[in-house]
Enzyme design. Structure first.
Site, PDB file in Angstrom:
ATOM      1  N   HIS A 130       0.826  -1.209   0.000  1.00 51.07           N
ATOM      2  CA  HIS A 130       0.000   0.000   0.000  1.00 51.07           C
ATOM      3  C   HIS A 130       0.866   1.267   0.000  1.00 51.07           C
ATOM      4  O   HIS A 130       2.053   1.240   0.356  1.00 51.07           O
ATOM      5  CB  HIS A 130      -0.920   0.020   1.219  1.00 51.07           C
ATOM      6  CG  HIS A 130      -0.169   0.029   2.530  1.00 51.07           C
ATOM      7  ND1 HIS A 130       0.405   1.177   3.062  1.00 51.07           N
ATOM      8  CD2 HIS A 130       0.119  -0.973   3.395  1.00 51.07           C
ATOM      9  CE1 HIS A 130       0.990   0.885   4.205  1.00 51.07           C
ATOM     10  NE2 HIS A 130       0.841  -0.416   4.433  1.00 51.07           N
ATOM     11  N   GLU A 159      -1.958  -7.072   7.373  1.00 53.08           N
ATOM     12  CA  GLU A 159      -0.669  -6.990   8.057  1.00 53.08           C
ATOM     13  C   GLU A 159      -0.687  -7.873   9.304  1.00 53.08           C
ATOM     14  O   GLU A 159      -1.762  -8.315   9.759  1.00 53.08           O
ATOM     15  CB  GLU A 159      -0.394  -5.520   8.421  1.00 53.08           C
ATOM     16  CG  GLU A 159       0.931  -5.238   9.120  1.00 53.08           C
ATOM     17  CD  GLU A 159       2.131  -5.648   8.274  1.00 53.08           C
ATOM     18  OE1 GLU A 159       2.451  -6.859   8.301  1.00 53.08           O
ATOM     19  OE2 GLU A 159       2.747  -4.784   7.632  1.00 53.08           O
TER      20      GLU A 159
END
Length: 215
Positions: free
Chosen positions: A18, A91
């Site tokens: 990202h 994550e």
């Protein structure tokens, strides 16, 4: 419909981190906390979308955290692609470490911080707003998600938008690096990292790493 012959074809994967968040910029640990892109991250996402304009992407999948979804949405909007979400691409969950600067983690949780820095892959993280994961458990989840997406789409080009830790896991799997070794490679925001999944051996091959020329 996937045929028997299709199932034997490799899957190409664009694994993308990202764009930048405010917490990335100040080295504040995010984990499962849902932090949006900052202005720089939005700029990176737009440049990423431009860089992928001519890639023959068949499917676009993002982590469910908004920093990954926002990055992927820039690609989806430019290409007219549907955006799919896979929470398994999240994550690592860092438990009580989340929301803290690295210096604050060391001060507040000295023993757990030392184990983390020493690459104790089974170390238990302190409790927090979200559940902490050992690195071994996170590695199994992240690589399992990537391999499952690849196996489900033989012969296709997948774009998976995820997180630095997920990219690290893929890199280690592809190169056979022990989980205990230090991360001596860079993982860049909005970088393009190319892998190929081989169904016959259920293995991941690294094709190229850290493409950031578009930024």
């Amino acid at each position: 419909m996937t045929t028997t012959n299709d199932a034997a074809l490799p899957t190409d994967i664009l694994l993308i981190r990202h764009g930048e968040t405010a917490w990335n910029a100040e080295r504040r640990l995010q984990g499962h906390l849902d932090i949006p892109l900052n202005d720089e991250g939005a700029r990176q996402a737009a440049l990423l979308a431009d860089a992928l304009a001519h890639e023959p992407i068949d499917m676009l999948v993002a982590s469910d955290l908004q920093r990954a979804r926002q990055t992927a949405q820039a690609v989806a909007d430019q290409r007219g692609l549907a955006l799919h979400v896979d929470p398994a691409l999240r994550e690592r969950g860092y438990g009580g470490f989340e929301g803290l600067l690295y210096s604050e983690i060391e001060q507040r949780f000295p023993h757990e911080f030392a184990a983390w820095q020493a690459r104790d892959i089974d170390a238990v993280l302190p409790p927090g707003r979200n559940v902490g994961e050992s690195f071994r458990a996170f590695f199994d989840r992240a690589t399992g998600a990537i391999l499952a997406q690849a196996a489900a789409h033989p012969g296709r080009l997948l774009a998976l938008v995820a997180h630095g830790g997920v990219l690290e896991c893929a890199y280690r799997l592809a190169l056979g690096l022990p989980l205990e070794t230090p991360r001596d490679f860079k993982v860049y925001n909005a970088s393009i990292n190319r892998f190929r999944y081989h169904p016959a051996t259920h293995t991941l091959e690294l094709v190229s790493w850290g493409e950031v020329e578009h930024l």
